[in-house]
Design an enzyme around this catalytic site. Structure first.
Site, short mmCIF file in Angstrom:
data_model
loop_
_atom_site.label_atom_id
_atom_site.label_comp_id
_atom_site.label_asym_id
_atom_site.label_seq_id
_atom_site.Cartn_x
_atom_site.Cartn_y
_atom_site.Cartn_z
N GLU A 89 0.85 -1.18 0.00
CA GLU A 89 0.00 0.00 0.00
C GLU A 89 0.89 1.25 0.00
OE1 GLU A 89 -3.29 0.18 -0.13
OE2 GLU A 89 -3.31 2.36 0.07
N HIS A 131 -3.56 -4.38 5.68
CA HIS A 131 -4.81 -4.39 4.93
C HIS A 131 -5.90 -3.63 5.70
CE1 HIS A 131 -7.64 -6.08 1.99
NE2 HIS A 131 -8.48 -6.06 3.00
N ASP A 148 -11.41 -6.44 0.32
CA ASP A 148 -12.21 -7.68 0.25
C ASP A 148 -12.39 -8.29 1.63
OD1 ASP A 148 -12.69 -7.75 -2.46
OD2 ASP A 148 -10.77 -8.69 -2.89
N ARG A 195 -1.44 -6.18 -33.69
CA ARG A 195 -1.73 -7.55 -34.15
C ARG A 195 -3.08 -7.65 -34.87
NH1 ARG A 195 -0.45 -12.25 -29.74
NH2 ARG A 195 0.28 -13.83 -31.16
N ALA A 222 2.78 -8.21 -39.63
CA ALA A 222 1.81 -8.85 -40.53
C ALA A 222 2.07 -10.35 -40.70
CB ALA A 222 1.79 -8.15 -41.89
N SER A 223 2.56 -11.00 -39.67
CA SER A 223 2.82 -12.46 -39.66
C SER A 223 3.84 -12.88 -40.70
CB SER A 223 1.52 -13.26 -39.89
OG SER A 223 0.51 -12.81 -39.06
N MET A 224 4.67 -11.93 -41.17
CA MET A 224 5.57 -12.20 -42.30
C MET A 224 7.02 -12.40 -41.88
SD MET A 224 3.93 -11.91 -45.27
CE MET A 224 4.93 -11.08 -46.47
N GLN A 247 2.08 -18.94 -30.44
CA GLN A 247 1.50 -17.78 -31.11
C GLN A 247 -0.02 -17.90 -31.20
OE1 GLN A 247 3.05 -14.85 -32.52
NE2 GLN A 247 4.47 -15.64 -31.02
N GLU A 267 -0.65 -13.49 -36.26
CA GLU A 267 -1.77 -12.59 -35.94
C GLU A 267 -3.14 -13.25 -35.96
OE1 GLU A 267 -0.64 -10.17 -39.37
OE2 GLU A 267 -1.03 -8.47 -38.08
#
Ligand SMILES: Cc1cc2nc3c(=O)[nH]c(=O)nc-3n(C[C@H](O)[C@H](O)[C@H](O)COP(=O)(O)OP(=O)(O)OC[C@H]3O[C@@H](n4cnc5c(N)ncnc54)[C@H](O)[C@@H]3O)c2cc1C
Length: 1089
Positions: free
Chosen positions: A46, A134, A143, A658, A825-827, A940, A1006
C-alpha cells in the site's frame, strides 16, 4: 513476552529519507510517538504504490519486522486471534488449518475470508501484504474488511502506555448464524472488486426471525460502507421475500452512489448492491432449509446455481500438430517443436533488455512532459524551476531539433499547439531517472483551449474530421439487391481499442555518434545521412505492433536529447506514460445494412467502418486498407459494399496492432450474421454455414482463393468439439438454471497474411561461416519473443546441413542489414526465412566443389579447405519477397500473398446476477500448412487467442470526455490472467499446402487474435438465453468488450431496475419482464470512442 535488552534499533539515513527498524515492541511504540506520521512498512503493497504513483513523500519510515508480538495465531473456543504482521498467505494457511479442524458451524466467517483470500490480488501480493496493513490502510475496495466487520471481528490496539496487542479476534455465533462474503471484479484474480460485500445474519434460535443483521459493502464509497440503517429496520422481520423486497429498497436508499462517482458504472454498481444481497438471501434461505427442512422450504431448484462462484481450476489442454517425415535427417530441426532459443534466459531473467544494460559513463535519463489538454495553444513553457533542481542537465523542446520535427506528418515535440493529452511537449534530461521525473513535474505549461475538441468517432463524423480518404470495395448491385430481399436489418457495433501491454515498455538507449535506435526519424530529426545512424536490437519484451512505428518517434526524441547534451541518454517509459503516449489498437464503429432471405441467405450488404485514428496518421491508412480488404471474412455476399475511413481526433495516435484492424471489423461481420440468425429464427452457425464460401472463389476484390482448408477446419471443429451435443447440453442447463446461463459459439475465419504493398515484403540476410565451422546468422527481422531467431537457426541448420548448435543468431542492426522493413503482418519468418535460406543455399553452392572432392569429409574440413581456396565466407542475400498488387481505382487486385483459415469454438457460463463469466472450453482448428516449429506456432496461436479474448472481454480503455486516459496501469486495465485461460483448451494444426512460403509454412502470428471473438459470441449466446427466458428481445447489440457491466445490464431482470422483484418468485417471469424493456446502460465516463 520478554524483550531482549541487547537488541538495538537499526537506522539507515538516506539523502531524503530515514529508515528505522525497531527490534522490540516498546521501541516501536516509542518511535510511533516520536514520528507519528511515519508509516509502518509491513508488506509495502500500500505504502509503495502511494509513493510511486501518488507522489506521497515520507521523511521517515518505520519497519517493525520480526516482532514476535505481531506474528502469532491463538485459536480458542471463542474465536481466533491473529497477529497483524501475518501475511495474507499466512492468514490463509492459518484459517485453512482451523477450518479443517473445527466444526463447520464454528468457522463460517473463516470460510468467507478464505473464499476471498483465494482471489484477492495475486499470490505475490498475498505473500507480502499483511493483515494489519490491509485493515489499517482501509482501501474502499477491501475484500476482507466487509467480512471482518460482518463477522464482528475485534481490533486490538496498542500504543505507548496502553499495553495491548494489535490483533483481530473473530467471534462467532453458532447454529443460527450465517456469514458470507461476495465480490465481483473485472477478472477473477488480480482485480479490485467493482463491488464486494460482507454480510451476516443471526436468527432467534430455531426461527427465521432476524436478531442481528450486518451488511457491509466495498467499492461503493470512499471507505467500506455499512448499511446499518437498513439492517436496523429489518431486525425482528422474517427472512422472506417481503423482507428482501424491503431490504433492496432500503439499501438502495441508504447507499447512494452519486452520478459522477469515481470509477463510473453507477447503475451497474447499484444493481450489484442488490444482486449481492439477493445472493446472500438465497444462501441463507438454503442454510435455514438445511437446518430445518420441515419449517423452512428450500429455494427453487432453478435458483441453486446462483449460490456458487465460478471455481478457479488449473487449465488443461491438448495440442495437436504434424509429425515430421520419418525420412528427415535427425539433425534437421525443421518441423520439430524446438524450444525458443532464449526461453531459459527469459525464465531465469538472464535475457538482457535495455534496462538491464549497465550504465554508460556520463549517461543521462530522460523524462517526458506531456500535454494535459486535448487541443490547445501552448502559451508558455516555463522550465526555470525544473532546471534549478539537483541533477538536471537540460530541458529539450522542439527548438532543439536540428532537422525535421514533423517527419511524415508525425510530431516529435509539440510546438505552439498540442493536439492530444499525452503529446510530448518537452523532455528533461537528468543524472537519475528520479531527478528527471521530479523535474518534469516542475515544468509549467500554460494553454489556451482550441475548439473543436474531438474525442469520439461520432464527434469526428460530426466535424468531418478524417485522416485518410475513403477506401471502398464493391461487387454486384447493392441497392438493387435490397429491393428483392425478404428482410433488411440495420445496426451499429462499437469495438473498443486495446493497449499493447508488452512486458517491456518502450525503451531507447541513444549514444551520440555511436549508436541509436530507429533510423528513419532519427536521421531526419538530426539532419544527418542515414548511414551515420547505427541501430541495434537484440530483443524486445513484446511488441504486438506497438513497436512498429512508435520507437522511431521516441528514438528520434532521445537522439535529439543525446545530440543536444552530447551524452548517452536512456529513455524508458513507465507503464502509465507508455499507455498514455503511445496509444494502441484503433477503436472502431461499424454500421451495417444487410438484406437477406427468410432462409438465411444474405443477398446484399452495405457496411461502413470508421476507426479512431487519433491525432496523426501513423499506420491508420494501412489499418483501413486491411479492414476493407478483409471485411467479408468467410462469407460470399453477391452484392457487397464496404467502405472504411480513419477519423482524426484529439487522442494520441493509434498505431499498428496484431491483426491491423481485422480483429475489430470482423466482429461487426459476425455481429450481423448473429442478427440475421435472430431474425430468421435460425442459429448463427446455420447462417454461417449457409453463407460460407464453399469452393474456389473470388473475393469481393476479385482475388482467387480456395477455401478447402476452411471447410475442413469448420467440419473438424464442429465434430471434434462435439459442438451440437454440447449446445444441446447447454440448452438443458439453461432450462434448469435461471441465474446462470451457458453459451456456445463457433466462429470461422478467412485471414490473409502480409501487407498489400510489395516493398514491405522484402528481406535481407547476412550469413558468416567461420573457419572453425561455426555460423553467424543475421537478418532484418526483430525478435519480440515470438521466436523468429529460433526459426532462422532452424532454417540455416537445414540449408547448411549442420546441427543448430553450430549456428548463432546475432542482433538485428542497420549496420549489418540496412533498410530492413518492419517485422509485422505475420511475415517475419516468411520473408527473413527465405532470405536466410537463399544466403545459405548460395554458400552451399559455392561449397559443393569442395564437398565433391571430399564427400566423406566433415563440415569443418570443407569450411577450412574453402578458406584455402580463397572463397569468401560471408554473403548478403536480398530477397524481393512476395509480389502483391492492389488497384484501389478498379477495386481489385492480388492484395495479399496467401490465405490462412481457422475456426474456434468456445463455451462460457455467465452469472446473470453479477455479469461475471467463466470460459469453460475452447477448441481451435487452424490451417498451419506445415509448421516450421509447432512449439512456437502453438504459442503464437494460444497467445493470440488469449490476447483477442482480452480485447473482446476484459480490456477496457477509459477516457474522460476531455480526452484524458484514465486506465494507465494494471489497476484499471485488465489483460487476461491465468484464471481467464479456458479450463479446457485444445489447439489443432490442420495440414494444408502453401508452396509459395518457406517449407510450405504459414505465418501464424496474428490470425488467432480474431478467434478470441468466439468467447465474445459465446457470451452473447448465453445472454440471449437469459433474455429469451425473461421475455426480452433477443435482437440486441453487444458492443466489445463484453465486460461484466455490459453482460449484467444486458441480462436484465427485475433486480436491474429494482421493480417489484419478489414477483420473480410467484408470477410468470415473462409477464413481469415486459415492463422492463427500456433499460439504458449509463456511465460517468466515455467508454466508446
Ligand atoms: C497489485 C495489488 C492488488 C491488490 N488487490 C487487492 C484486492 O483484490 N482486494 C483487496 O482487498 N486488496 C487488494 N490489494 C490491497 C492489499 O490488500 C493491501 O495493499 C495490503 O493488504 C496492505 O498491506 P501491507 O502489509 O502491504 O501494508 P503496508 O503498505 O506495509 O502498510 C499500509 C498502511 O498500514 C499501516 N500499517 C501496516 N501495518 C500496521 C500495523 N500493524 N499497525 C498499524 N498500522 C499498520 C502502515 O502505517 C501504512 O500506512 C492489492 C494491492 C496491490 C498492490
Amino acid at each position: 513476552m520478554a524483550e531482549d535488552p541487547n537488541k538495538r534499533r537499526l537506522t539507515f539515513q538516506g539523502k531524503r529519507t530515514t529508515w528505522i527498524t525497531s527490534v522490540t515492541l516498546s521501541d516501536l511504540l516509542e518511535l510511533k510517538v516520536n514520528f507519528p506520521q511515519a508509516p509502518l512498512v509491513m508488506g509495502n503493497t500500500e505504502v509503495g504504490p502511494r509513493i510511486k504513483f501518488e507522489d506521497e513523500f515520507y521523511p521517515v519510515f518505520i519497519t517493525p519486522l520480526g516482532l514476535p508480538e505481531l506474528y502469532f495465531v491463538d485459536s480458542t473456543d471463542n474465536g481466533v486471534t491473529i497477529g497483524a504482521g501475518y501475511s495474507l498467505a499466512q492468514l490463509n494457511d492459518a484459517l485453512g488449518s482451523i477450518v479443517s479442524e473445527q466444526p463447520k458451524e464454528k468457522t463460517k466467517t473463516y470460510r468467507a475470508l478464505l473464499k476471498h483470500l483465494r482471489t484477492l490480488a495475486g499470490p505475490q501480493i498475498r505473500n507480502m501484504a499483511t493483515l494489519g496493513g490491509h485493515v489499517v490502510s482501509r482501501p474502499n475496495y477491501s475484500d476482507l474488511n466487509p467480512i471482518l466487520a460482518a463477522g464482528n471481528a475485534i481490533i486490538n490496539l496498542i500504543s505507548k502506555g496502553k499495553r495491548r496487542s494489535f490483533r483481530f479476534c473473530m467471534c462467532f455465533y453458532f447454529q443460527w448464524h450465517f456469514v458470507s462474503g461476495m465480490r465481483l471484479a473485472q477478472c477473477q484474480e488480480n482485480a479490485f472488486a467493482i463491488v464486494n460485500a460482507g454480510m451476516s445474519v443471526k436468527f432467534e434460535d430455531g426461527t427465521d426471525t432476524i436478531k442481528d443483521l450486518q451488511m457491509f459493502y466495498g467499492s461503493v464509497g470512499p471507505t467500506v460502507v455499512s448499511a446499518s440503517q437498513t439492517c436496523k429496520q429489518l431486525i425482528g422481520r422474517q427472512w422472506d421475500d417481503q423482507m428482501l423486497s424491503d431490504a433492496c429498497r432500503l439499501v438502495l436508499d441508504e447507499i447512494y452512489i452519486p452520478p459522477a462517482a469515481e470509477g463510473g458504472m453507477v447503475e451497474y454498481r447499484r444493481t450489484l448492491i442488490i444482486s449481492l444481497l439477493f445472493k446472500f438471501y438465497l444462501k441463507v434461505r438454503r442454510g435455514l432449509n438445511k437446518m430445518d427442512p420441515q419449517k423452512f422450504p428450500d429455494i427453487p431448484e432453478k435458483f441453486m446455481s446462483a449460490l456458487e462462484d465460478f471455481p478457479i481450476e488449473t487449465p488443461q489442454g491438448i495440442q495437436m500438430f504434424q509429425c515430421v517425415d520419418p525420412r528427415q535427417p535427425p539433425q534437421d530441426p525443421v518441423g520439430h517443436p524446438v524450444m525458443h532459443q532464449s526461453a531459459i534466459k527469459h525464465a531465469t531473467g538472464e535475457a538482457v533488455y535495455i534496462d538491464d544494460m549497465p550504465p554508460i559513463a556520463q549517461e543521462l535519463f530522460l523524462a517526458p512532459v506531456t500535454s494535459t489538454r486535448a487541443h490547445a495553444k501552448i502559451i508558455s513553457i516555463d522550465v526555470s524551476e525544473a532546471l534549478a533542481l539537483p541533477g538536471v542537465v537540460d530541458v529539450i523542446t522542439a527548438e532543439d531539433v536540428p532537422g525535421d520535427n514533423n517527419p511524415q506528418e508525425e510530431i516529435l515535440y509539440a510546438q505552439n499547439e498540442v493536439i492530444c493529452v499525452g503529446q510530448i511537449i518537452c523532455t528533461v534530461a537528468a543524472d537519475t531517472h528520479a531527478h528527471a521525473k521530479e523535474a518534469a513535474k516542475q515544468v509549467k505549461i500554460t494553454y489556451e483551449d482550441i475548439e473543436p475538441r474531438i474525442i469520439t468517432i461520432e464527434q469526428a463524423l460530426e466535424h468531418n474530421s478524417f485522416l485518410t480518404a475513403e477506401r471502398k470495395i464493391e461487387q454486384g448491385n447493392v441497392e438493387q439487391a435490397f429491393k428483392h430481399v425478404d428482410q433488411i436489418i440495420e445496426g451499429e457495433v462499437h469495438v473498443e481499442g486495446q493497449e499493447h501491454f508488452y512486458m517491456e515498455t518502450q525503451t531507447i538507449l541513444a549514444i551520440p555518434k555511436e549508436e541509436d535506435k530507429e533510423m528513419d526519424f532519427v536521421a531526419t530529426a538530426l539532419n544527418v545521412p542515414r548511414s551515420r545512424i547505427a541501430c541495434h536490437m537484440r530483443r524486445a519484451g513484446g511488441a504486438f505492433g506497438g513497436k512498429a512505428s512508435k520507437p522511431a518517434l521516441l528514438g528520434a526524441i532521445t537522439a535529439v536529447a543525446a545530440n543536444k547534451t552530447g551524452r548517452p541518454i536512456r529513455f524508458i517509459l513507465e507503464r502509465g506514460d507508455d499507455m498514455l503516449i503511445t496509444a494502441g489498437r484503433h477503436p472502431l464503429l461499424g454500421k451495417y445494412k444487410i438484406g437477406f432471405m427468410n432462409n438465411g441467405v444474405i443477398k446484399s450488404a452495405d457496411v461502413e467502418y470508421y476507426v479512431n485514428g487519433g491525432c496523426t496518421p501513423d499506420e491508420s491508412e494501412l489499418v483501413v486498407d486491411i479492414i476493407v480488404l478483409k471485411s467479408e471474412n468467410t462469407y460470399y455476399i453477391p452484392n457487397f459494399r464496404c467502405r472504411g475511413r480513419a477519423c482524426k481526433t484529439n487522442l494520441p495516435s493509434n498505431t499498428a496492432f496484431r491483426g491491423f484492424g481485422f480483429p475489430q471489423s470482423t466482429v461487426v461481420v459476425e455481429a450481423y450474421i448473429t442478427a440475421v440468425a435472430s431474425q430468421c429464427n435460425l442459429s448463427p452457425e446455420e447462417i454461417r454455414e449457409i453463407n460460407m464460401y464453399k469452393r474456389i472463389s473470388k473475393t469481393a476484390y476479385k482475388d482467387m482463393f480456395n477455401p478447402e482448408p476452411l471447410r475442413r477446419c469448420w467440419k473438424e471443429c464442429l465434430e471434434k468439439s462435439s459442438f451440437y451435443a454440447r449446445k444441446q447440453a447447454a440448452e438443458e442447463f439453461n432450462k434448469k438454471n435461471y441465474w446462470k446461463k451457458k453459451g456456445l459459439s463457433v466462429i470461422p475465419m478467412k485471414f490473409t497474411v502480409g501487407i498489400p504493398y510489395t516493398y514491405l515484403n522484402q528481406a535481407a540476410a547476412l550469413v558468416h561461416i567461420y573457419l572453425d565451422g561455426s555460423v553467424l546468422v543475421i537478418h532484418g527481422g526483430c525478435e519480440f519473443g515470438q521466436g523468429l531467431y529460433t526459426k532462422m537457426v532452424q532454417v540455416a541448420s537445414r540449408e547448411l546441413n549442420i546441427p543448430s548448435s553450430y549456428i548463432h543468431p546475432y542482433e538485428t542492426s542497420t549496420v549489418t542489414v540496412p533498410n530492413a522493413v518492419f517485422t509485422a503482418a505475420s511475415m517475419g519468418t516468411d520473408t527473413n526465412g527465405k532470405a536466410v535460406q537463399n544466403a545459405c543455399q548460395i554458400l552451399m553452392a559455392r561449397l559443393q566443389p569442395i564437398i565433391r572432392k571430399n564427400p566423406k569429409g566433415k563440415w569443418e574440413d570443407w569450411v577450412n579447405h574453402w578458406w584455402g581456396s580463397a572463397f569468401i565466407s560471408l554473403l548478403i542475400s536480398l530477397l524481393r519477397g512476395y509480389q502483391t498488387n492492389m488497384d484501389w481505382e478498379k477495386e481489385e487486385g492480388h492484395a495479399f500473398p496467401y490465405y490462412l483459415y481457422g475456426v474456434s469454438c468456445s463455451e462460457v457460463e455467465v452469472d446473470c446476477l453479477t455479469g461475471a463469466h467463466k470460459l469453460l472450453r475452447t477448441d481451435i482448428f487452424i490451417d498451419a500448412a506445415f509448421s516450421i516449429n509447432p512449439a512456437l506456432d502453438i504459442g503464437q496461436v494460444e497467445g493470440g487467442f488469449i490476447q483477442g479474448m482480452g480485447l473482446y472481454t476484459t480490456e477496457e480503455l477509459k477516457y474522460s470526455p476531455e480526452g484524458v486516459l484514465y486506465s494507465r496501469g494494471t489497476n484499471d486495465y485488465k489483460i487476461p490472467a491465468v484464471a481467464e485461460i479456458p479450463e479446457e483448451f485444445y489447439v489443432t494444426f490442420v495440414r494444408s499446402q502453401n508452396p509459395i512460403a518457406i517449407y510450405s509454412s504459414k505465418g501464424l502470428g496474428e490470425a488467432s487474435m480474431f478467434l478470441g471473438s468466439s468467447v465474445f459470441f459465446a457470451i452473447q449466446d448465453a445472454v440471449t438465453a437469459a433474455r429469451r427466458e425473461r421475455g426480452l428481445t433477443t435482437s440486441f447489440t453487444l458492443n466489445s468488450p463484453a465486460t461484466p457491466e455490459l453482460i449484467r445490464m444486458n441480462c436484465m431482470d427485475q433486480l436491474n431496475t429494482y421493480l417489484i422483484w419478489s414477483i420473480i418468485w410467484k408470477v410468470s417471469v415473462k409477464q413481469t419482464n415486459k415492463n422492463n424493456l427500456k433499460y439504458q446502460v449509463t456511465g460517468s465516463h466515455i467508454n466508446r470512442i
